[in-house]
Design an enzyme around this catalytic site. Structure first.
Site, PDB file in Angstrom:
ATOM      1  N   HIS A 212       0.798  -1.239   0.000  1.00 42.67           N
ATOM      2  CA  HIS A 212       0.000   0.000   0.000  1.00 42.67           C
ATOM      3  C   HIS A 212       0.824   1.279   0.000  1.00 42.67           C
ATOM      4  CE1 HIS A 212       1.021  -0.125   4.245  1.00 42.67           C
ATOM      5  NE2 HIS A 212       0.674   1.130   4.321  1.00 42.67           N
TER       6      HIS A 212
HETATM    7  C1  UD1 Z   1      -2.204   5.207   6.036  1.00 37.38           C
HETATM    8  C2  UD1 Z   1      -0.873   5.683   6.635  1.00 37.38           C
HETATM    9  C3  UD1 Z   1       0.167   4.599   6.532  1.00 37.38           C
HETATM   10  C4  UD1 Z   1      -0.333   3.294   7.103  1.00 37.38           C
HETATM   11  C5  UD1 Z   1      -1.632   2.921   6.387  1.00 37.38           C
HETATM   12  C6  UD1 Z   1      -2.213   1.625   6.880  1.00 37.38           C
HETATM   13  C7  UD1 Z   1      -0.373   8.088   6.485  1.00 37.38           C
HETATM   14  C8  UD1 Z   1       0.462   9.076   5.795  1.00 37.38           C
HETATM   15  N1  UD1 Z   1      -0.364   6.845   5.947  1.00 37.38           N
HETATM   16  O1  UD1 Z   1      -1.975   5.047   4.636  1.00 37.38           O
HETATM   17  O2  UD1 Z   1       1.322   4.993   7.245  1.00 37.38           O
HETATM   18  O3  UD1 Z   1       0.634   2.281   6.908  1.00 37.38           O
HETATM   19  O4  UD1 Z   1      -2.577   3.977   6.637  1.00 37.38           O
HETATM   20  O5  UD1 Z   1      -3.309   1.276   6.094  1.00 37.38           O
HETATM   21  O6  UD1 Z   1      -1.006   8.394   7.463  1.00 37.38           O
HETATM   22  N2  UD1 Z   1      -9.538   4.440   2.171  1.00 37.38           N
HETATM   23  C9  UD1 Z   1     -10.714   3.763   2.170  1.00 37.38           C
HETATM   24  N3  UD1 Z   1     -11.216   3.392   3.388  1.00 37.38           N
HETATM   25  C10 UD1 Z   1     -10.617   3.689   4.552  1.00 37.38           C
HETATM   26  C11 UD1 Z   1      -9.404   4.401   4.521  1.00 37.38           C
HETATM   27  C12 UD1 Z   1      -8.872   4.763   3.326  1.00 37.38           C
HETATM   28  O7  UD1 Z   1     -11.320   3.466   1.157  1.00 37.38           O
HETATM   29  O8  UD1 Z   1     -11.138   3.302   5.620  1.00 37.38           O
HETATM   30  C13 UD1 Z   1      -8.961   4.820   0.866  1.00 37.38           C
HETATM   31  C14 UD1 Z   1      -9.247   6.240   0.484  1.00 37.38           C
HETATM   32  O9  UD1 Z   1      -9.475   6.278  -0.896  1.00 37.38           O
HETATM   33  C15 UD1 Z   1      -7.935   6.938   0.778  1.00 37.38           C
HETATM   34  C16 UD1 Z   1      -6.910   5.843   0.534  1.00 37.38           C
HETATM   35  O10 UD1 Z   1      -7.568   4.633   0.911  1.00 37.38           O
HETATM   36  O11 UD1 Z   1      -7.734   8.057  -0.017  1.00 37.38           O
HETATM   37  C17 UD1 Z   1      -5.676   6.001   1.364  1.00 37.38           C
HETATM   38  O12 UD1 Z   1      -6.007   6.165   2.748  1.00 37.38           O
HETATM   39  P1  UD1 Z   1      -5.099   7.110   3.699  1.00 37.38           P
HETATM   40  O13 UD1 Z   1      -5.602   7.020   5.100  1.00 37.38           O
HETATM   41  O14 UD1 Z   1      -4.967   8.443   3.096  1.00 37.38           O
HETATM   42  O15 UD1 Z   1      -3.675   6.467   3.624  1.00 37.38           O
HETATM   43  P2  UD1 Z   1      -3.204   4.959   3.646  1.00 37.38           P
HETATM   44  O16 UD1 Z   1      -2.689   4.653   2.290  1.00 37.38           O
HETATM   45  O17 UD1 Z   1      -4.261   4.045   4.203  1.00 37.38           O
END
Ligand code: UD1
Length: 376
Positions: A212
């Site tokens: 990821h």
């Molecule tokens: C975040 C953390 C990362 C951690 C990871 C675990 C930061 C910078 N990154 O990255 O360190 O290892 O979480 O998963 O804080 N989304 C969903 N559902 C959710 C959450 C996210 O669909 O419940 C999707 C959204 O489209 C979002 C994308 O996933 O834009 C990324 O989510 P985000 O929380 O921005 O970062 P992660 O890649 O999950």
């Protein structure tokens, strides 16, 4: 007549999937101490049930006292939204300390907000450094530690890093690994999971994949490079891959179809994932926490990155830094098959990190109280 001693109010912040396994053991040990009054805040950085709710339930965490519901957004938006929504909560609750864990955007946002209100910050999993500032987590780690007052560390490399950055020895407590506390508590239950049957996994030996990191999945050429290595490996070992939402959108739109030996799954709950991790032949991942869990489970882990902030897992555990080019991943794969590392469990990853954290936090707060500093 006895005067009831007023309880010390502390606040614990959780945000995203990897936070919950660190928060749960700490929450329980602090709750059991009646000198503390404890509140749990969920920022809502992760909000899907399979990224958040299911973990709270499996780990026995209650509904949070405060839910900030920030959701997704750019780094600045997400960080700013947590700060804007947490500030009034901290002002009205006036905790004696805010505890933040890990390295996600909410960790930094929480630490900054509290520090500016002169509320002491405790950072659990402090001091880890990849020395790669292109990773958002590295910026979060450095900035969080710089405003934190008590630094709870998981491995000795963190102490070296923090002292190098000007922290003093008395600010640092080597407590062990909270995530491993959760693993040890949940493992017996996890091993009873029937996830194999539910997912229709028939092969005796499988590999487990997670991916990821923005640097691996957001650039289609980089993602293709990794996929081509996974395709070769899956010819020797069928791969099962619970796909993170960030990665799912890339796989849907930007890559060629995968071979049938790579099985894509929805994100899994904690017990199901632990079961597969404990019972697989190898893990291929770019996660931080999985490097640690696999070392404790004694399972070979190929970390699909050029660096790690958790060097103890490579030096004494079962972790291999496999890089991100197909060539290097396959080279490391062959090495891990022909010369598997025996692996030892790092010091203090023994299931007692929450107890040691509790002692360190209590000493920190009582010392501040004695010195007449901030108190609720
Ligand atoms: C975040 C953390 C990362 C951690 C990871 C675990 C930061 C910078 N990154 O990255 O360190 O290892 O979480 O998963 O804080 N989304 C969903 N559902 C959710 C959450 C996210 O669909 O419940 C999707 C959204 O489209 C979002 C994308 O996933 O834009 C990324 O989510 P985000 O929380 O921005 O970062 P992660 O890649 O999950």
């Amino acid at each position: 007549m006895t005067h009831e001693r007023s309880r010390i109010r502390i606040m614990l912040l959780a945000a995203a999937r990897p936070n919950f396994m660190k928060v749960a053991p700490l929450y329980k040990v602090l709750l059991a101490d009646d000198s503390f009054e404890l509140a749990l805040v969920h920022t809502g950085q992760h909000y899907d049930d399979n990224m958040s709710g299911t973990f709270l339930r499996e780990l026995g965490l209650p509904d949070p006292n405060h839910h900030l519901e920030v959701g997704s957004g750019s780094h600045a938006q997400q960080t700013a939204d947590v700060m804007k929504r947490l500030e009034p909560v901290l002002i009205s609750e006036k905790p004696a300390a805010l505890i933040v864990v890990g390295d996600v955007n909410s960790t930094l946002a929480g630490a900054l907000t509290a520090a500016k209100l002169h509320i002491p910050v405790v950072h659990a999993e402090a001091g880890l450094r990849s020395f790669d500032r292109s990773m958002p987590e590295e910026i979060n780690r450095i900035a969080t530690d710089s405003v934190s007052d008590l630094l709870l560390i998981t491995e000795e490399s963190a102490r070296t890093n923090l002292l190098h950055e000007g922290k003093t020895p008395d600010q640092i407590a080597f407590v062990g690994n909270l995530m491993i506390d959760s693993l040890r508590v949940q493992l017996a239950r996890a091993l009873a999971s029937n996830v194999r049957e539910r997912l229709g996994i028939t092969e005796a030996h499988i590999g487990l994949v997670t991916l990821h990191r923005p640097s691996n999945v957001d650039d289609p050429r980089q993602l293709d490079e990794i996929l081509s290595a996974l395709e070769v490996i899956s010819g020797e070992l069928p791969l099962y891959w619970p796909v993170h939402p960030r990665t799912r959108s890339r796989l849907n739109t930007e890559t060629a179809p995968l071979p049938s030996s790579i099985h894509l799954l929805d994100p899994l709950g904690y017990s199901d994932f632990l079961y597969l991790q404990a019972n697989c032949a190898a893990v291929l991942t770019d996660s931080g926490g999985i490097q640690e869990e696999s070392t404790v489970l004694g399972v070979p882990c190929l970390t699909l990155r050029d660096n790690t902030e958790r060097p103890v897992t490579v030096e004494s555990g079962t972790n291999y830094l496999a890089g991100t080019s197909a060539h290097r991943i396959l080279e490391t794969w062959r090495e891990s098959r022909s010369h598997p590392k025996p692996g030892t469990i790092p010091p203090l990853w023994d299931g007692q990190a929450a107890a040691r954290s509790h002692a360190a936090i209590k000493q920190f707060l009582l010392t501040r109280e004695r010195l007449g500093q901030r108190r609720s």
